[in-house]
Design an enzyme around this catalytic site. Structure first.
Site, PDB file in Angstrom:
ATOM      1  NE  ARG A   1      -2.459  -1.509   3.326  1.00  0.00           N
ATOM      2  CZ  ARG A   1      -2.505  -2.698   3.896  1.00  0.00           C
ATOM      3  NH1 ARG A   1      -3.144  -3.683   3.322  1.00  0.00           N
ATOM      4  NH2 ARG A   1      -1.930  -2.904   5.052  1.00  0.00           N
TER       5      ARG A   1
ATOM      6  CD  GLU B   1       0.882 -11.052  17.103  1.00  0.00           C
ATOM      7  OE1 GLU B   1       0.237 -11.478  18.076  1.00  0.00           O
ATOM      8  OE2 GLU B   1       0.378 -10.334  16.218  1.00  0.00           O
TER       9      GLU B   1
END
Length: 194
Positions: A76, A113
């Site tokens: 993006r 993560e």
């Protein structure tokens, strides 16, 4: 779930235009998982005036001394970085996920993560000392942004600044970019009713 979306750098737009940009960012509750309030920028990208306003606002974030290139983080960051580079009259550098560019490339790995990832830049596309503005849609934990800045510097560039459409304040991503020029157009402060 409550949400507070405040403009930081949109206030220079014509009256009502900053409000319109905020309204074009849709809230999608419980996506991609329960308890998450996702900010969908698709309606903003589809609106010609809203997109033009965001590009204009990004161009106002260029640090003193200007920039030689704008870099966008996959994917993006490409959507905002390329039109901002065009508006500034400078080139655009795509910072890609590993394996997306032909060799030779330079890369930096960073932790996620659950695991790790790498970001790459095609060798020879960045002149030593070039001042680079890095753009992405969201500043979350700051891991990808920190890796992008490290990659630009590893390739001989100077990170003039980092600019984001949205900053998710609760994730403290700005902390990983301490000492760097970081700007956001909008800040999101979200709390969930856990």
């Amino acid at each position: 779930m409550t949400d507070d979306l405040t403009d930081v750098a949109l206030s220079g737009l014509l009256p009502g235009r900053a409000t319109r940009v905020r309204e074009l960012i849709a809230d999608v509750p419980d996506f991609p998982s329960p308890g998450i309030l996702f900010k969908d920028i698709t309606p903003l990208l589809a609106d010609a005036e809203g997109l033009a306003d965001v590009v204009e606002a990004f161009t106002r974030l260029v640090p003193a001394g200007g920039v030689d290139l704008v870099a966008g983080m996959e994917a993006r960051g490409f959507l905002f970085g390329a039109p901002v580079a065009h508006a500034l009259g400078v080139g655009f550098l795509p910072l890609r996920k590993a394996g997306k560019l032909p060799p030779p490339t330079s890369s930096v790995s960073y932790d996620l993560e659950y695991g790790s990832a790498s970001i790459e830049l095609r060798a020879g596309t960045l002149d030593p000392g070039a001042r680079v503005l890095i753009i992405d849609d969201v500043l979350a934990t700051g891991g990808t942004a920190a890796a992008a800045a490290e990659l630009v510097e590893q390739c001989g560039g100077v990170v003039a600044g980092l600019a984001f459409l949205l900053e998710l304040e609760a994730l403290h991503g700005r902390d990983r970019l301490t000492g760097r020029n970081v700007d956001t157009l909008l800040r999101v402060s979200t709390t969930s009713g856990e």
